[in-house]
Design a protein around this motif. Structure first.
Motif, PDB file in Angstrom:
ATOM      1  N   THR A  15       0.833  -1.193   0.000  1.00 38.72           N
ATOM      2  CA  THR A  15       0.000   0.000   0.000  1.00 38.72           C
ATOM      3  C   THR A  15       0.871   1.247   0.000  1.00 38.72           C
ATOM      4  OG1 THR A  15      -1.895   1.087   1.052  1.00 38.72           O
ATOM      5  CG2 THR A  15      -0.212   0.200   2.517  1.00 38.72           C
ATOM      6  N   GLY A  16       0.252   2.358  -0.312  1.00 37.77           N
ATOM      7  CA  GLY A  16       0.897   3.665  -0.253  1.00 37.77           C
ATOM      8  C   GLY A  16      -0.164   4.737  -0.347  1.00 37.77           C
ATOM      9  N   PHE A  17       0.226   5.963  -0.072  1.00 37.99           N
ATOM     10  CA  PHE A  17      -0.729   7.069   0.014  1.00 37.99           C
ATOM     11  C   PHE A  17      -0.164   8.304  -0.674  1.00 37.99           C
ATOM     12  CE2 PHE A  17      -2.704  10.680   2.243  1.00 37.99           C
ATOM     13  CZ  PHE A  17      -4.041  10.351   2.109  1.00 37.99           C
TER      14      PHE A  17
ATOM     15  N   SER B 234       3.576   8.944   0.565  1.00 38.64           N
ATOM     16  CA  SER B 234       4.094   8.399   1.821  1.00 38.64           C
ATOM     17  C   SER B 234       3.556   6.997   2.081  1.00 38.64           C
ATOM     18  CB  SER B 234       3.694   9.312   2.993  1.00 38.64           C
ATOM     19  OG  SER B 234       2.290   9.328   3.142  1.00 38.64           O
ATOM     20  N   ASP B 235       4.075   6.408   3.140  1.00 33.14           N
ATOM     21  CA  ASP B 235       3.540   5.173   3.698  1.00 33.14           C
ATOM     22  C   ASP B 235       3.553   4.009   2.718  1.00 33.14           C
ATOM     23  OD1 ASP B 235       2.468   3.720   5.847  1.00 33.14           O
ATOM     24  OD2 ASP B 235       0.412   4.050   5.149  1.00 33.14           O
TER      25      ASP B 235
ATOM     26  N   ARG C  39       4.487   0.556   1.814  1.00 34.43           N
ATOM     27  CA  ARG C  39       4.924  -0.555   2.659  1.00 34.43           C
ATOM     28  C   ARG C  39       4.212  -1.847   2.264  1.00 34.43           C
ATOM     29  NH1 ARG C  39       0.806  -1.158   6.728  1.00 34.43           N
ATOM     30  NH2 ARG C  39      -0.651   0.567   6.563  1.00 34.43           N
TER      31      ARG C  39
ATOM     32  N   ARG D 184      -5.383   6.356  -1.276  1.00 35.96           N
ATOM     33  CA  ARG D 184      -4.599   5.200  -0.847  1.00 35.96           C
ATOM     34  C   ARG D 184      -4.695   4.146  -1.939  1.00 35.96           C
ATOM     35  NH1 ARG D 184      -1.699   3.535   2.861  1.00 35.96           N
ATOM     36  NH2 ARG D 184      -2.172   5.287   4.223  1.00 35.96           N
TER      37      ARG D 184
END
Length: 148
Positions: free
Chosen positions: A21-23, A135-136, A138, A86
């Motif tokens: 996932t990522g945002f 961001s994020d 992972r 997302r």
């Protein structure tokens, strides 16, 4: 020690899955344009889904020590949130090694494509992107099951 690819020739094939996932944080006005399908370049989520799939398939060309593995399935989901979008990328294979890097690359490609398609709306008066942030990125989960 020199750089080298890990030898996986002795490992058995397994069913493998990964979810990443990522945002991307966007202006509220840009999020509204995406929701309404009013982005000048076209459908942001459909195009970003294609970018994610291509990212998964091209991982071996971008990351020099990954193995060229057969991709069984790629699924891409988007959740439009209050502050941005997302992305989730699900990847499956039957191989000697996992698909985490492929899932992560798919997420990165989707997020970069979103940015590319909406950058016109994200720029400030100086042509900068003060609110836009990726961001994020992972791995959410990975699964390995023996065949048979």
């Amino acid at each position: 020690m020199s750089v080298h690819m890990v030898d996986i020739s002795g490992k058995p094939d397994s069913h493998r899955e990964a979810i990443a996932t990522g945002f991307i944080k966007l202006k509220k006005s840009t999020i509204q344009l995406i929701r309404e399908g009013m982005v000048e370049k076209g459908n942001v989520l459909d195009t970003s889904s294609t970018a994610a799939i291509l990212g998964v398939k091209k991982t071996v060309e971008l990351l020099p020590l990954t193995h060229n593995i057969p991709i069984s399935n790629v699924k891409v989901d988007f959740v439009i949130e209050e502050e941005g979008v997302r992305v989730y990328v699900y990847v499956k294979t039957t191989a000697k090694t996992g698909v985490e890097m492929e899932a992560l690359t798919g997420v990165a490609a989707a997020l970069l494509n979103i940015w590319d398609m909406v950058k016109k709306y994200e720029k400030d008066e100086n042509g900068q992107y003060p609110e836009t942030v990726i961001s994020d990125i992972r791995v959410v989960s990975k699964i390995k099951k023996p065949l048979g």
